[in-house]
Design a protein around this motif. Structure first.
Motif, PDB file in Angstrom:
ATOM      1  N   ILE A   1      11.816   1.147   3.042  1.00  0.00           N
ATOM      2  CA  ILE A   1      11.190  -0.024   2.440  1.00  0.00           C
ATOM      3  C   ILE A   1      11.972  -0.405   1.189  1.00  0.00           C
ATOM      4  CG2 ILE A   1       9.131  -0.831   1.215  1.00  0.00           C
ATOM      5  CD1 ILE A   1       7.508   0.951   3.176  1.00  0.00           C
TER       6      ILE A   1
ATOM      7  N   ALA B   1       8.214   7.126  -3.513  1.00  0.00           N
ATOM      8  CA  ALA B   1       9.384   7.866  -3.024  1.00  0.00           C
ATOM      9  C   ALA B   1       9.389   7.881  -1.502  1.00  0.00           C
ATOM     10  CB  ALA B   1       9.374   9.285  -3.577  1.00  0.00           C
ATOM     11  N   ALA B   2       8.221   8.125  -0.918  1.00  0.00           N
ATOM     12  CA  ALA B   2       8.144   8.166   0.541  1.00  0.00           C
ATOM     13  C   ALA B   2       8.437   6.792   1.127  1.00  0.00           C
ATOM     14  CB  ALA B   2       6.764   8.640   0.981  1.00  0.00           C
ATOM     15  N   ALA B   3       7.919   5.751   0.469  1.00  0.00           N
ATOM     16  CA  ALA B   3       8.166   4.396   0.954  1.00  0.00           C
ATOM     17  C   ALA B   3       9.656   4.105   0.953  1.00  0.00           C
ATOM     18  CB  ALA B   3       7.423   3.386   0.084  1.00  0.00           C
ATOM     19  N   GLU B   4      10.325   4.515  -0.115  1.00  0.00           N
ATOM     20  CA  GLU B   4      11.754   4.234  -0.205  1.00  0.00           C
ATOM     21  C   GLU B   4      12.530   4.984   0.881  1.00  0.00           C
ATOM     22  OE1 GLU B   4      13.688   5.311  -3.852  1.00  0.00           O
ATOM     23  OE2 GLU B   4      15.166   3.705  -3.569  1.00  0.00           O
ATOM     24  N   LEU B   5      12.173   6.262   1.078  1.00  0.00           N
ATOM     25  CA  LEU B   5      12.878   7.043   2.099  1.00  0.00           C
ATOM     26  C   LEU B   5      12.601   6.516   3.503  1.00  0.00           C
ATOM     27  CD1 LEU B   5      12.550  10.732   0.829  1.00  0.00           C
ATOM     28  CD2 LEU B   5      14.564   9.272   0.826  1.00  0.00           C
ATOM     29  N   SER B   6      11.519   5.750   3.660  1.00  0.00           N
ATOM     30  CA  SER B   6      11.233   5.153   4.958  1.00  0.00           C
ATOM     31  C   SER B   6      11.959   3.837   5.145  1.00  0.00           C
ATOM     32  CB  SER B   6       9.732   4.900   5.106  1.00  0.00           C
ATOM     33  OG  SER B   6       9.025   6.076   4.873  1.00  0.00           O
TER      34      SER B   6
ATOM     35  N   GLY C   1       0.960   4.113  -2.787  1.00  0.00           N
ATOM     36  CA  GLY C   1       0.513   5.447  -2.388  1.00  0.00           C
ATOM     37  C   GLY C   1       1.555   6.501  -2.654  1.00  0.00           C
ATOM     38  N   ASN C   2       2.807   6.164  -2.417  1.00  0.00           N
ATOM     39  CA  ASN C   2       3.884   7.119  -2.649  1.00  0.00           C
ATOM     40  C   ASN C   2       5.209   6.367  -2.579  1.00  0.00           C
ATOM     41  OD1 ASN C   2       5.736   9.177  -2.696  1.00  0.00           O
ATOM     42  ND2 ASN C   2       4.611  10.484  -1.282  1.00  0.00           N
TER      43      ASN C   2
ATOM     44  N   TYR D   1       0.831  -1.211   0.000  1.00  0.00           N
ATOM     45  CA  TYR D   1       0.000   0.000   0.000  1.00  0.00           C
ATOM     46  C   TYR D   1       0.865   1.261   0.000  1.00  0.00           C
ATOM     47  CZ  TYR D   1      -4.444  -2.384   0.816  1.00  0.00           C
ATOM     48  OH  TYR D   1      -5.572  -3.140   0.674  1.00  0.00           O
ATOM     49  N   ALA D   2       1.928   1.238   0.800  1.00  0.00           N
ATOM     50  CA  ALA D   2       2.791   2.417   0.897  1.00  0.00           C
ATOM     51  C   ALA D   2       3.447   2.721  -0.446  1.00  0.00           C
ATOM     52  CB  ALA D   2       3.852   2.204   1.974  1.00  0.00           C
TER      53      ALA D   2
END
Lengths: 331, 504
Positions: free
Chosen positions: A215, A208-213, A205-206, A201-202
């Protein structure tokens, strides 16, 4: 600050309503179809027809669980139909001609299914090949191989108790339908209760944000496509068991039924949003329509026309409901 | 009233009494300004001073509540189209080119010359060559825009405006994305355009650059034009004072204790090279310290943070975390070591819009809310609720989709994500961008609190005036290298801004 507190609660309700609206709408539509077909189509409500529908639903449903996650992650898999056909060929050839025995042939099919799926995922993750193209390649390769290996003739399965069970029923319920329901539960669990499922889902959904988190996008993407490959292989084995043969021309066009079921179920093609419950309802919806049209004796070419119109109409309503939800949210 | 407009000789654009309100904001009040043909006028001011409002009004994107704009004797009384007819051509900060198309096609985007219903490629090419020739630019009309270096893309963008034969050219931070070496050609081109009799408004934060290209500067503050000064007559300090006004001196620093810099630094960086932006960057961050990185846009701020979190490839240099020197800086390893990055682009790179606040808070680390591989949703929501309370996030509930929150609350959640993951080195890239005043103060408070509990925080900001509020130490980043350091009471708004803007 003007937007925070007052906007939030109404926004939640809107999004919430948007989702439920879709699922509630589908349930109503299915109920309506049942009423209409129950009256107009002779034998629609008979137990044998209902059980048959469950079996048909399994052909679409099993792969649809995996494809739902693929689409939520923002990708697409269009290889399901040929992958199912090729799997049915593999299991038939493996048991009838290559001397692997039924168990060996099934194992080979499942492993290869996960393997070619993983390959498509790897092409996407490692080289950025669009998943549409990677799976279009699979579509063509697997479809061609299935026909080539069999000269486009069905390969008959040897007699086997295991295959009889897989192709038949357990306590009166088609085995394929049981497998479908078990896998549905497994996928609901994966989607909701595992970090992997939430990562899907992440990413949708986004990304780039998932990668920076932190994942790992590549790992998730490879796993997603390996899963749909495996599910297609399972569907192929069950189909072969039911038909008593593997056929390179089986399941033609199945990939579009699967995608239609997922999208009708409310999963956004753009990713980030969707549910397995929705997909389940989408599978039922498509299966009921298909079955009803047959029972009503509609010309088989015309069936495709009607199905096409209904599918686009359903998605249109879905999009409209989603947009209303979004509009309420931003206003 | 058109007939009564007075025309001073040579004046291209005259603005008088221009006022624009947005709900709750007086964006521009009673602005008067005039610019002559051939003049390059710098427009200076902090973020929110009213520069963009003025530019939007001049280019017809917005209509004023009161006041007039006159271009070449004609009133600007319509929208963007009318402004275009009058010869106002804005060049915005973000490039609006189609990278896959050629230079010529981009120059004529949307107004392709036709001959007999077909696009006349020959004429398009010739016209483009002519415009590029006038500007003395050596760019081929057939080159694909996306393959040109960034500076040349910026020049193509300017050439596109020039092709329309503007009377007033508005350049909004045309060099902010460029490296220092690339800026020169852009400045030369701007001068050349002005010499041909065009009035130019040049928005930039780089004072050295402004001195090279402009003769006068209009300074804005709090929605008003404060003064227009000749750049030869004023010092950089005087300009900064004009920009900041009285408010600058009265800030209250939140910095409390002394940082112990004799202990092992949590993060040590030595000789970091990250092509093409950063060269030879070295610094330490100690536990309990908020280290500010001050720099203008394009100085390499984000690249530095992304590199330290493992998202840019490092060409040379070493990174040491809590005394352990790293062989390689990779995202997952850095996360494990307790490094958390909150990106500058909150919407594009930080939040997962449709997921709840709860999941946005916990998605970097599910371990503490899971039993084996299974996520415990009750525990997850409980954890989220605690964080929401601790960070003061205003949300209807933990499951509210984060997109429904205000920017400030989203930002707090993004920082909270790393608290949940147990990060002890926080790299905050523009954490207060686009959030309201109250949320800013809450974020400053949060940053201080985290530092006081022993975290090491790198706080990057282009809003230089906020650095004195929260930072124990400030490094000046200019053109990809460190150009100064300030500690304790040396950190004032004036000193930070002057250092970041100053000529190298």
């Amino acid at each position: 600050m003007t937007t925070t507190a007052p906007a939030a609660p109404s926004g939640v309700r809107a999004v919430f309503r948007g989702h439920r609206l879709n699922e509630a709408g589908l349930i109503i539509a299915i109920a309506l179809l049942y009423v209409i077909l129950g009256v107009t189509a002779a034998g629609f409500l008979s137990p044998s027809n209902q059980l048959g529908m469950l079996r048909d639903a399994a052909t679409i449903g099993i792969a649809a669980w995996g494809v739902t996650l693929v689409i939520i992650s923002g990708e697409i898999d269009i290889s399901i139909g040929p992958a199912v056909a090729f799997s049915s060929v593999l299991v038939a050839l493996g048991s009838a001609q290559w001397g692997l025995g039924i168990g060996g042939a099934i194992l080979l099919t499942l492993v290869l299914g996960a393997g070619w799926g993983a390959l498509a995922g790897w092409l996407r993750a490692r080289f950025g090949v669009p998943s549409f193209i990677a799976t279009l390649g699979l579509w063509s390769v697997l479809g061609g191989l299935g026909l080539y290996l069999t000269d486009a003739l069905p390969v008959v399965l040897p007699e086997s108790g295991l295959m009889d069970v897989l192709g038949g029923s357990i306590l009166g319920i088609p085995t394929a339908a049981i497998v479908m329901v078990i896998l549905l539960l497994v996928f609901v669990y994966i989607a909701k209760y595992t970090p992997y499922g939430r990562a899907v889902y992440a990413i949708g959904g986004n990304a780039a944000a998932a990668e920076l988190s932190g994942i790992n996008l590549s790992r998730v993407r490879v796993a997603l496509f390996a899963t749909t490959g495996l599910l297609a292989a399972i569907t192929g084995v069950l189909l072969a068991a039911r038909l008593g043969a593997g056929s390179g021309s089986a399941a033609a066009g199945l990939e579009f039924d699967v995608i239609a079921a997922v999208v009708i179920g409310g999963t956004a093609l753009a990713g980030g949003r969707g549910s397995l419950l929705g997909t389940f309802l989408g599978v039922v919806f498509i299966t009921v329509i298909g079955n009803g049209l047959v029972l009503l004796g509609v010309d088989s070419f015309l069936q495709d026309v009607i199905r096409g119109v209904i599918i686009v109409g359903a998605v249109l309503i879905n999009v409209w409901a989603g947009r209303r939800g979004a509009a309420t949210r931003t206003s | 009233m058109t007939e009564h407009i007075q025309r001073a000789p040579g004046v291209v654009v005259a603005v008088s009494g221009l006022t624009k309100h947005y709900p709750g904001v007086q964006a521009l009040t009673d602005a008067d300004m005039s610019i002559r043909a051939g003049e390059v006028r710098a427009l200076l001011g902090r973020n929110g001073a009213g520069k963009s409002t003025l530019i939007r009004l001049l280019s017809g994107v917005e209509t004023p509540d009161a006041g007039t704009i006159v271009v070449d004797g004609q009133p600007l009384d319509g929208g963007v189209r009318r402004a275009g007819e009058l010869g106002v051509q804005p060049v915005h900060q973000e490039l609006s080119l189609v990278p896959q198309l050629s230079v010529a096609e981009n120059l004529f985007l949307g107004s392709w010359p036709l001959q007999g219903g077909r696009i006349d490629y020959g004429r398009m090419r010739d016209e483009t060559s002519r415009v590029l020739g006038e500007l003395e630019l050596r760019i081929s009309p057939d080159a694909t825009v996306g393959e040109l270096p960034l500076a040349e893309q910026q020049l193509v963008e300017i050439a596109r405006a020039v092709r329309r034969q503007p009377r007033l050219l508005i350049l909004d931070e045309p060099t902010s994305a460029l490296a220092a070496s690339e800026v020169k050609t852009v400045l030369e081109t701007v001068r050349r355009i002005a010499e041909s009799g065009v009035a130019v408004i040049y928005v930039s934060h780089r004072l050295d650059e402004i001195r090279q290209v402009a003769s006068s500067a209009t300074v804005m503050r709090d929605g008003r034009i404060v003064e227009t000064v000749g750049l030869e007559d004023v010092t950089t300090e005087q300009v900064v004072d004009l920009m900041l006004g009285e408010t600058a001196q009265s800030v209250e620093r939140l910095v409390t204790g002394e940082v112990d810099r004799d202990v092992t630094p949590l993060l040590r960086v030595r000789g970091l090279h990250v092509p093409p932006k950063l060269q030879d960057v070295s610094f330490d961050v100690f536990p309990g310290e908020v280290l500010g990185i001050a720099g203008l846009m394009g100085a390499g701020r984000s690249e530095l943070l992304r590199a330290l979190a493992g998202f840019e490839s490092i060409a040379a240099g070493t990174v040491t975390v809590a005394g352990e020197r790293l062989a390689a800086v990779r995202p997952r390893a850095m996360k494990r070591l307790g490094v958390g990055l909150t990106p500058e682009d909150r919407k594009g790179e930080a939040i997962i819009p449709l997921l709840g606040v709860d999941e946005n808070l916990t998605l970097a680390d599910y371990r503490s809310v899971s039993t084996g591989p299974t996520i415990g949703w009750r525990r997850l929501r409980e954890t989220a609720r605690t964080l929401i309370q601790r960070l003061g996030i205003a949300a209807a509930g933990p499951q509210t989709p984060i997109v429904n929150l205000s920017g400030g609350n989203q930002q707090k959640a993004v920082i909270g994500r790393w608290l949940h993951a147990g990060s002890r080195i926080l790299l905050l890239d523009e954490p207060t961008r686009g959030v309201d005043v109250q949320a800013k103060e809450e974020i400053y408070g949060l940053v201080r609190e985290l530092a006081d509990r022993g975290a090491a925080i790198v706080f990057v900001s282009g809003e230089l005036e906020e650095l004195p509020l929260v930072c124990d130490r400030v490094l000046i980043l200019r053109d990809g290298g460190l150009a100064g350091e300030m500690t304790g009471d040396e950190i004032t708004t004036d000193s930070v801004i002057a250092a970041a803007m100053a000529t190298t």
